[in-house]
Design an enzyme around this catalytic site. Structure first.
Site, PDB file in Angstrom:
ATOM      1  N   SER A 135       0.868  -1.187   0.000  1.00  0.00           N
ATOM      2  CA  SER A 135       0.000   0.000   0.000  1.00  0.00           C
ATOM      3  C   SER A 135       0.898   1.229   0.000  1.00  0.00           C
ATOM      4  CB  SER A 135      -0.859  -0.001   1.270  1.00  0.00           C
ATOM      5  OG  SER A 135      -1.480   1.251   1.471  1.00  0.00           O
ATOM      6  N   TYR A 148      -2.010  -0.120  10.917  1.00  0.00           N
ATOM      7  CA  TYR A 148      -2.167  -0.502   9.500  1.00  0.00           C
ATOM      8  C   TYR A 148      -0.903  -0.115   8.724  1.00  0.00           C
ATOM      9  CZ  TYR A 148      -3.848  -1.002   4.746  1.00  0.00           C
ATOM     10  OH  TYR A 148      -3.969  -1.377   3.428  1.00  0.00           O
TER      11      TYR A 148
HETATM   12  P1  NDP Z   1     -11.679  -6.161   0.777  1.00  0.00           P
HETATM   13  O1  NDP Z   1     -12.127  -5.965   2.176  1.00  0.00           O
HETATM   14  O2  NDP Z   1     -12.656  -5.907  -0.313  1.00  0.00           O
HETATM   15  O3  NDP Z   1     -11.070  -7.632   0.594  1.00  0.00           O
HETATM   16  C1  NDP Z   1     -10.221  -8.198   1.561  1.00  0.00           C
HETATM   17  C2  NDP Z   1     -10.066  -9.686   1.300  1.00  0.00           C
HETATM   18  O4  NDP Z   1      -9.163 -10.223   2.290  1.00  0.00           O
HETATM   19  C3  NDP Z   1     -11.369 -10.445   1.420  1.00  0.00           C
HETATM   20  O5  NDP Z   1     -11.469 -11.378   0.379  1.00  0.00           O
HETATM   21  C4  NDP Z   1     -11.248 -11.158   2.754  1.00  0.00           C
HETATM   22  O6  NDP Z   1     -11.902 -12.423   2.692  1.00  0.00           O
HETATM   23  C5  NDP Z   1      -9.729 -11.382   2.844  1.00  0.00           C
HETATM   24  N1  NDP Z   1      -9.316 -11.591   4.223  1.00  0.00           N
HETATM   25  C6  NDP Z   1      -9.326 -10.687   5.227  1.00  0.00           C
HETATM   26  N2  NDP Z   1      -8.947 -11.267   6.381  1.00  0.00           N
HETATM   27  C7  NDP Z   1      -8.682 -12.570   6.085  1.00  0.00           C
HETATM   28  C8  NDP Z   1      -8.268 -13.685   6.854  1.00  0.00           C
HETATM   29  N3  NDP Z   1      -8.026 -13.578   8.170  1.00  0.00           N
HETATM   30  N4  NDP Z   1      -8.110 -14.881   6.231  1.00  0.00           N
HETATM   31  C9  NDP Z   1      -8.354 -14.992   4.910  1.00  0.00           C
HETATM   32  N5  NDP Z   1      -8.746 -13.977   4.125  1.00  0.00           N
HETATM   33  C10 NDP Z   1      -8.919 -12.778   4.720  1.00  0.00           C
HETATM   34  O7  NDP Z   1     -10.415  -5.206   0.611  1.00  0.00           O
HETATM   35  P2  NDP Z   1      -9.409  -4.942  -0.617  1.00  0.00           P
HETATM   36  O8  NDP Z   1      -9.733  -5.778  -1.778  1.00  0.00           O
HETATM   37  O9  NDP Z   1      -9.336  -3.493  -0.802  1.00  0.00           O
HETATM   38  O10 NDP Z   1      -8.034  -5.401   0.053  1.00  0.00           O
HETATM   39  C11 NDP Z   1      -7.154  -6.353  -0.526  1.00  0.00           C
HETATM   40  C12 NDP Z   1      -5.721  -5.989  -0.166  1.00  0.00           C
HETATM   41  O11 NDP Z   1      -5.385  -4.743  -0.767  1.00  0.00           O
HETATM   42  C13 NDP Z   1      -5.454  -5.820   1.337  1.00  0.00           C
HETATM   43  O12 NDP Z   1      -4.212  -6.404   1.645  1.00  0.00           O
HETATM   44  C14 NDP Z   1      -5.405  -4.304   1.516  1.00  0.00           C
HETATM   45  O13 NDP Z   1      -4.606  -3.913   2.609  1.00  0.00           O
HETATM   46  C15 NDP Z   1      -4.776  -3.900   0.187  1.00  0.00           C
HETATM   47  N6  NDP Z   1      -4.995  -2.507  -0.186  1.00  0.00           N
HETATM   48  C16 NDP Z   1      -6.262  -1.991  -0.319  1.00  0.00           C
HETATM   49  C17 NDP Z   1      -6.425  -0.661  -0.676  1.00  0.00           C
HETATM   50  C18 NDP Z   1      -7.771  -0.012  -0.783  1.00  0.00           C
HETATM   51  O14 NDP Z   1      -7.848   1.247  -0.790  1.00  0.00           O
HETATM   52  N7  NDP Z   1      -8.855  -0.781  -0.903  1.00  0.00           N
HETATM   53  C19 NDP Z   1      -5.277   0.205  -0.950  1.00  0.00           C
HETATM   54  C20 NDP Z   1      -3.994  -0.436  -0.741  1.00  0.00           C
HETATM   55  C21 NDP Z   1      -3.878  -1.733  -0.403  1.00  0.00           C
HETATM   56  P3  NDP Z   1     -12.809 -13.059   3.834  1.00  0.00           P
HETATM   57  O15 NDP Z   1     -13.351 -11.944   4.673  1.00  0.00           O
HETATM   58  O16 NDP Z   1     -13.854 -13.820   3.094  1.00  0.00           O
HETATM   59  O17 NDP Z   1     -11.882 -13.966   4.576  1.00  0.00           O
HETATM   60  C1  8X3 Z   2      -5.064   1.408   1.740  1.00  0.00           C
HETATM   61  C2  8X3 Z   2      -4.740   2.807   1.380  1.00  0.00           C
HETATM   62  O1  8X3 Z   2      -4.194   5.071   2.332  1.00  0.00           O
HETATM   63  O2  8X3 Z   2      -6.344   4.091   2.930  1.00  0.00           O
HETATM   64  O3  8X3 Z   2      -3.893   0.688   1.935  1.00  0.00           O
HETATM   65  O4  8X3 Z   2      -4.331   3.266   3.901  1.00  0.00           O
HETATM   66  S1  8X3 Z   2      -4.907   3.834   2.726  1.00  0.00           S
END
Ligand code: NDP
Ligand code: 8X3
Length: 249
Positions: A135, A148
């Site tokens: 991120s 985070y």
């Molecule tokens: P979502 O919440 O839409 O998706 C998160 C996914 O992670 C879900 O499929 C969830 O599945 C899975 N997950 C969470 N906890 C667990 C666990 N304990 N075991 C297995 N699976 C888990 O968020 P995003 O798609 O946005 O996030 C995906 C990645 O991208 C993350 O690592 C996030 O930090 C990163 N990211 C996101 C950004 C944003 O602005 N959205 C920006 C930068 C990075 P389930 O709950 O079914 O287990």
């Molecule tokens: C997710 C982006 O800036 O909301 O990793 O933390 S931020």
């Protein structure tokens, strides 16, 4: 034989979009997450489009579950370490330690547990590609986000060290570092408060899971001699954690 792509956190957002995109690119997809029904829907969608998808339901925070589900896999060509979350947005003196545990256990330890099982398979095969979801928070700490940001700083450091560790085995390591992507991320961060989550994206067109999936698919198809070490992606109206231009509504 199709290449195999293992995607953690494929029930939502970036992971789900990546599973669909990689399937369209010809990968046999192994989709994981905790929500079985969501994985079943994804599997049906991929199969209806002529693709191949298997699903594994487990929590990446449990080393035992990770080992039990992933050790039997014969081959993984591409691992997308995507499962992760932010929980809470408070000053350090007010944070909930259960949120801190969830973020560190999922974003850092979960990624490590999965990698510890899959990396040796890639080393034995003499090839493979690991893509970690970092991120902009991995290099830009912001107020209210200490844990985070710390977890994503860890992903940034781990990605760089992993790349060095796996160089001699011919395994690529890429870190994808998005800014604002509209998924379930903010709803999870605010413990289900949809109004507060929607406010995060007010006045700005955020990236989508499909945008990030497109970048992942591009990185994954590069020739063997070429790697993207680190890719930062943001909406065109965002320049960093503290700089977002919002159109007045
Ligand atoms: P979502 O919440 O839409 O998706 C998160 C996914 O992670 C879900 O499929 C969830 O599945 C899975 N997950 C969470 N906890 C667990 C666990 N304990 N075991 C297995 N699976 C888990 O968020 P995003 O798609 O946005 O996030 C995906 C990645 O991208 C993350 O690592 C996030 O930090 C990163 N990211 C996101 C950004 C944003 O602005 N959205 C920006 C930068 C990075 P389930 O709950 O079914 O287990
Ligand atoms: C997710 C982006 O800036 O909301 O990793 O933390 S931020």
């Amino acid at each position: 034989m199709k290449k195999q792509a293992l995607i953690t956190g494929a029930t939502s957002g970036i992971g789900r979009a990546t599973a669909l995109r990689l399937s369209a690119a010809g990968y046999a997809v192994i989709a994981t997450g905790r929500r079985a029904e969501r994985l079943a829907t994804l599997q049906s969608e991929i199969e209806a489009a002529g693709g191949s998808c298997t699903t594994l339901v487990f929590d990446v925070r449990s080393e035992e579950e990770v080992r039990r589900h992933l050790e039997p896999l014969e081959r993984v060509d591409l691992l997308v370490n995507n499962a992760g979350l932010a929980a809470g947005l408070e000053h350090i003196d007010c944070g909930d330690t259960r949120d801190w545990d969830a973020m560190i256990d999922t974003n850092v330890k979960g990624l490590l547990y999965v990698t510890r099982v899959i990396a040796p398979k890639m080393v034995a095969a003499g090839s493979g590609h690991i893509i970690n979801l970092g991120s902009i928070a991995g290099t830009e700490p912001y107020e209210n986000g200490a844990v985070y940001c710390a977890s994503k700083h860890a992903v940034h450091a781990i990605s760089q060290s992993m790349r060095a560790d796996l160089l001699s085995s011919g395994i690529k390591v890429t870190e994808i570092r998005p800014g604002m992507v509209e998924t379930e991320f903010s709803e999870v961060r605010f413990h289900g408060d949809r109004v507060r989550a929607a406010a995060v994206y007010e006045g700005v067109e955020p990236l989508t899971g499909a945008d990030i999936a497109e970048a992942i698919a591009w990185v994954a198809q590069l020739p063997a001699h070429m790697n993207v070490n680190d890719m930062v992606l943001m909406p065109n109206r965002q320049a960093g954690s503290y700089y977002t231009y919002r159109k007045k509504q």
